[in-house]
Each structure stands twice: as structure tokens, then as C-alpha cells.
Design an enzyme around this catalytic site. Structure first.
Site, short mmCIF file in Angstrom:
data_model
loop_
_atom_site.label_atom_id
_atom_site.label_comp_id
_atom_site.label_asym_id
_atom_site.label_seq_id
_atom_site.Cartn_x
_atom_site.Cartn_y
_atom_site.Cartn_z
N SER A 191 1.87 18.94 7.61
CA SER A 191 0.51 18.16 6.52
C SER A 191 -0.12 17.52 8.07
O SER A 191 1.32 16.89 9.69
CB SER A 191 1.36 16.85 5.36
OG SER A 191 0.81 15.53 5.64
N TYR A 193 7.06 9.95 4.24
CA TYR A 193 6.66 11.23 4.00
C TYR A 193 6.54 11.60 6.41
O TYR A 193 6.60 12.52 6.02
CB TYR A 193 5.91 10.55 3.59
CG TYR A 193 4.62 12.59 3.25
CD1 TYR A 193 5.58 13.63 2.67
CD2 TYR A 193 3.45 12.75 3.41
CE1 TYR A 193 4.91 14.55 2.84
CE2 TYR A 193 2.52 13.54 3.33
CZ TYR A 193 3.59 14.80 2.69
OH TYR A 193 2.73 16.05 2.91
#
Length: 212
Positions: A100, A113
């Protein structure tokens, strides 16, 4: 190419071979790999796609339970599946890790995250070093905002909050990301595409988005 897909919700898989898989469970992961190898006769490609985020709040408002779930899925699950699949990768193999842009630049209210995706990128770099000389290519694909169930999971089923994430933006789709994966897989064998970073046109970073 024949594809074996693994998921907790097996009924949603559209792959030729659909198998149950929970990457946070060592026994489930081992059963999946054994069954996939048996039905495919070996492995050429591993795509580590399992991942999630939970919550959008400052770190001091996060919970250890949520952090454990994110780390168990995004980090431990990816490492586990790689370790289990490596002995079965045959010649001209390829490992693709879905990272990501959160693993490249931090943004607010996403500490667990961001941490997990930085770990994925670090593991991918380390694996590239360890496997140098073996017939295995390694790629990380790092998407930005993509309209999937990601935000619905992050906001624990709150559809209004999830929809607001994509409001006023033309986000990436799952198909856009899959196209990047396919492009990396189909380069000439002497080419290793180390990294692909892909964002929506209206997104410059994890926290900076232009909404029309």
C-alpha cells in the site's frame, strides 16, 4: 494459467480452484498450500493479497485487539504463506505482495495499518536479497485509494463512513490493481519489476486527496 484461490468466504471466489483459507491460522494456511500444490502440481506464482485496516483514530485511541488482527493478517499471514509456498515454487516463479502507499508515507490516524504495510515492504526487500540467484522474481504492488470492501472493513460495517471515503473521487478499482499485477507477471523473464506504485489521479499521498 490455472489459479487456486483461498479465502474465508470461499463462495465469493471466482478462481478455477476455490479453497478455504485463513492466513492468520497456521493449520488453515498449511492445508491450503497442500491442497493447491496437489491440484496444481506445483506453484509458479504466489500472490499475497490478504490484508485489512481497522479504525481511523489517533494511536492512543486504538485497541490492542485491532492491532493484533491487523498485524496477524497483513504481516504474519503474508510471511507465513510465503514460507509455506517457497518449497513448492518451480522454475520461473514469481511472488507478488500487495502492499500500500501507506507503507511508503505515513498518514494520520492509521498507525497500525501504516506499520503493517511498512513491514510488508521491508519483508519484500529482504526476501529479494535472500532469494537472489534463485529463479524467483519478486514484486510489490502498492495501491492508493481503491474502492473495494477495504473501507467497509476498516469502519467495521459502517456503510456511510465507508462510502464517504470515495465521495468526490474517481478511485482505483480492483481491476486496476489486478492489471498492474498481470503486467509485472508478464514481463520478459530477465526483467524483475521490483515495485509498482499506483494511485487515483486525484490522490497524491495517503492523506492528500482532491475531491471534486
Amino acid at each position: 494459467m490455472r489459479v487456486a484461490g483461498g479465502a474465508r468466504r470461499v463462495e465469493r471466489l471466482e478462481t478455477e480452484i476455490a479453497l478455504p483459507l485463513d492466513v492468520t491460522d497456521p493449520e488453515s494456511s498449511a492445508r491450503f498450500v497442500d491442497a493447491a500444490v496437489e491440484q496444481l502440481g506445483g506453484l509458479n506464482v504466489l500472490i499475497n493479497n490478504a490484508g485489512l485496516a481497522l479504525g481511523r483514530a489517533p494511536f492512543d485511541e486504538s485497541s490492542e485487539q485491532d492491532e493484533s488482527t491487523v498485524f496477524a493478517t497483513d504481516i504474519n499471514g503474508l510471511v507465513r504463506m510465503t514460507r509455506l509456498c517457497l518449497p513448492h515454487l518451480v522454475a520461473d516463479a514469481h511472488i507478488v505482495n500487495l502492499g500500500s502507499i501507506a507503507g511508503r508515507q505515513a498518514y494520520e490516524n492509521a498507525a497500525s495499518y501504516v506499520t503493517a504495510k511498512f513491514a510488508v515492504r521491508g519483508f519484500t526487500y529482504a526476501l529479494r536479497e535472500d532469494l537472489l540467484g534463485r529463479p524467483i522474481r519478486i514484486t510489490t504492488v502498492d495501491p492508493g485509494m481503491a474502492e473495494t470492501e477495504f473501507s467497509l472493513v476498516r469502519f467495521k460495517g459502517d456503510e456511510e463512513k465507508a462510502a464517504a471515503v470515495y465521495k468526490g473521487v474517481d478511485p482505483l478499482t480492483a481491476e486496476d490493481v489486478a492489471d498492474c499485477v498481470l503486467w509485472a507477471l508478464t514481463r520478459p523473464w530477465h526483467v524483475n519489476v521490483d515495485e509498482i506504485v499506483v494511485k487515483a489521479r486525484n490522490q497524491s499521498s495517503g492523506g492528500r486527496i482532491l475531491r471534486d
